[in-house]
Enzyme design. Sequence first.
Site, PDB file in Angstrom:
ATOM      1  N   GLY A 193     -47.984  13.316 -13.419  1.00  0.00           N
ATOM      2  CA  GLY A 193     -49.211  12.647 -13.830  1.00  0.00           C
ATOM      3  C   GLY A 193     -48.891  11.409 -14.646  1.00  0.00           C
ATOM      4  N   GLY A 198     -47.110   5.698 -19.931  1.00  0.00           N
ATOM      5  CA  GLY A 198     -46.140   5.861 -18.849  1.00  0.00           C
ATOM      6  C   GLY A 198     -46.322   7.165 -18.101  1.00  0.00           C
ATOM      7  N   LYS A 215     -42.469  13.268 -20.905  1.00  0.00           N
ATOM      8  CA  LYS A 215     -43.501  12.242 -21.083  1.00  0.00           C
ATOM      9  C   LYS A 215     -42.809  10.946 -21.486  1.00  0.00           C
ATOM     10  CE  LYS A 215     -47.858  11.525 -23.609  1.00  0.00           C
ATOM     11  NZ  LYS A 215     -48.827  12.169 -24.539  1.00  0.00           N
ATOM     12  N   THR A 264     -43.079  21.366 -23.293  1.00  0.00           N
ATOM     13  CA  THR A 264     -43.308  22.577 -22.511  1.00  0.00           C
ATOM     14  C   THR A 264     -43.876  22.208 -21.147  1.00  0.00           C
ATOM     15  OG1 THR A 264     -43.985  23.613 -24.598  1.00  0.00           O
ATOM     16  CG2 THR A 264     -44.356  24.870 -22.577  1.00  0.00           C
ATOM     17  N   MET A 266     -46.056  23.076 -18.107  1.00  0.00           N
ATOM     18  CA  MET A 266     -47.185  23.964 -17.813  1.00  0.00           C
ATOM     19  C   MET A 266     -47.483  23.865 -16.320  1.00  0.00           C
ATOM     20  SD  MET A 266     -47.752  25.156 -20.860  1.00  0.00           S
ATOM     21  CE  MET A 266     -49.386  25.862 -20.958  1.00  0.00           C
ATOM     22  N   ASP A 270     -54.465  22.030 -15.229  1.00  0.00           N
ATOM     23  CA  ASP A 270     -55.356  21.953 -16.392  1.00  0.00           C
ATOM     24  C   ASP A 270     -56.694  22.631 -16.101  1.00  0.00           C
ATOM     25  OD1 ASP A 270     -57.251  20.039 -15.238  1.00  0.00           O
ATOM     26  OD2 ASP A 270     -55.687  18.533 -15.490  1.00  0.00           O
ATOM     27  N   ASP A 311     -59.476  15.699 -29.669  1.00  0.00           N
ATOM     28  CA  ASP A 311     -59.594  15.340 -28.250  1.00  0.00           C
ATOM     29  C   ASP A 311     -59.624  16.582 -27.365  1.00  0.00           C
ATOM     30  OD1 ASP A 311     -59.988  13.469 -26.274  1.00  0.00           O
ATOM     31  OD2 ASP A 311     -57.860  13.093 -25.937  1.00  0.00           O
ATOM     32  N   LEU A 318     -53.889  23.190 -20.748  1.00  0.00           N
ATOM     33  CA  LEU A 318     -53.021  23.469 -19.605  1.00  0.00           C
ATOM     34  C   LEU A 318     -52.691  24.954 -19.512  1.00  0.00           C
ATOM     35  CD1 LEU A 318     -50.487  20.513 -20.093  1.00  0.00           C
ATOM     36  CD2 LEU A 318     -52.717  20.476 -18.941  1.00  0.00           C
TER      37      LEU A 318
END
Length: 576
Positions: A193, A198, A215, A264, A266, A270, A311, A318
């Site tokens: 994703g 990024g 990430k 982590t 997942m 989601d 948020d 997830l």
Amino acid sequence: MELENIVANTVLLKAREGGGGNRKGKSKKWRQMLQFPHISQCEELRLSLERDYHSLCERQPIGRLLFREFCATRPELTRCTAFLDGVAEYEVTPDEKRKACGCRLMQNFLSHTGPDLIPEVPRQLVSNCAQRLEQGPCKDLFQELTRLTHEYLSMAPFADYLDSIYFNRFLQWKWLERQPVTKNTFRQYRVLGKGGFGEVCACQVRATGKMYACKKLEKKRIKKRKGEAMALNEKQILEKVNSRFVVSLAYAYETKDALCLVLTLMNGGDLKFHIYHMGQAGFPEARAVFYAAEICCGLEDLHRERIVYRDLKPENILLDDHGHIRISDLGLTVHVPEGQTIKGRVGTVGYMAPEVVKNERYTFSPDWWALGCLLYEMIAGQSPFQQRKKKIKREEVERLVKEVAEEYTDRFSPQARSLCSQLPNKDPAERLGCRGGGAREVKEHPLFKKLNFKRLGAGMLEPPFKPDPQAIYCKDVLDIEQFSTVKGVDLEPTDQDFYQKFATGSVSIPWQNEMVETECFQELNVFGLDGSVPPDLDWKGQPTAPPKKGLLQRLFSRQDCCGNCSDSEEELPTRL
């Protein structure tokens, strides 16, 4: 191209399954990558390490295991650790069986006629425990006895442990933990994703075979958007929080072009995907209640560290392989100083609380509002203040949030409707979770009556849904929009100060958990069978310095340091 997606998915699934070999995804050089240093190389670490019993013997997984090994050499200490394990079991025992479990603890460890009487226990305290057990086996019955047992272990036994080979072995593990982390520590797989700065891709630690999500924050994109403070804030909060209901940060490192957070993985997708793309929109109430309870525990862990999330929405929750949830994407989280309030109109439209929309001051109230909105959405199959696929102006959504009550259908039981109405209360002072009791207020609501939160917090309750291990719960590779090239931004030497604060390597507790879960600890943590000291722990046999390499040797030798060994000839293909 469909073929590219099939290949990328096949490679990722094979990696998730451990590559199909006996090494379970480990490099064939994994022992070399995790080779212990000689104990003499750990002297600086020994001098700098804080001598804190709770940290070294309880919080850190490898430290806890090694302290237990030390205690196993002395009967009186073995009794103490057995008692502590018994109390931990008692606290997660179902209500109907807890009294019998408590009676066994009293008989074995607290009775003069018991086989394992623990030392240093006041008899009056034991009598009080026995009386309370008869009246009703509450979960915190042995709390004071547990504290006294830890107090006893933290004195002379802890001092003896610090002089033992078990602590020396712990220093060797800490030395490995603190080795540099680079892109060569990992194998990279398909994109999962996009984040704000990024891509997010799957990756695997070469030495252990453990799968993670990486990430990537592009350095130029961060600089262009002036996102340094936001990126560092997310990294530092992830590093601080240790919760089974919040994604864990295991590593932070940098490449030439990006800062990388290794988190982590997942695999279950989601909640937004599961609410809207797995049949009829929404969940059965029991499933929604289970997820709401786990999210409540995650918020409790964040709030305990005085962190407000801000948020909470379906796409940020997830599922793991087993169907448990974790809160992700902590980019908008912020620390709330003790005794103070904060201000900030941030979040996602439709999930922001009225006080946030009005730009008023708050502490943790926005999170409880958003939990109510999310619980409503999981049951109803749509958000309380905006309909799916129907465009409503932001101003209108904010008006609904501030002025209009949510509507309920017959999909809501009376208890579900009660909780959903008390969490998104327009007045934060009247909102459940904000009346002085925090998460406890929410947990005590009748909707959660059948849930044992102690067992839930220990991961002992079976989730209502388990993701398909052969499914990839994310968009196809080519459907994930690529970032455009950042132009007009140059990286400068002064940026290095920020990169050094960010790229700090391994995070202690997740790294140690990784060593235990992948059985590296079990295989490497070997002592002499006859009680002899292994060579790497023998101060008398300090290794001699290796001869200096010649110029040609240095030029052509392969990099073979811990975690950075390249073993490309055995690797699975990476992302196409």
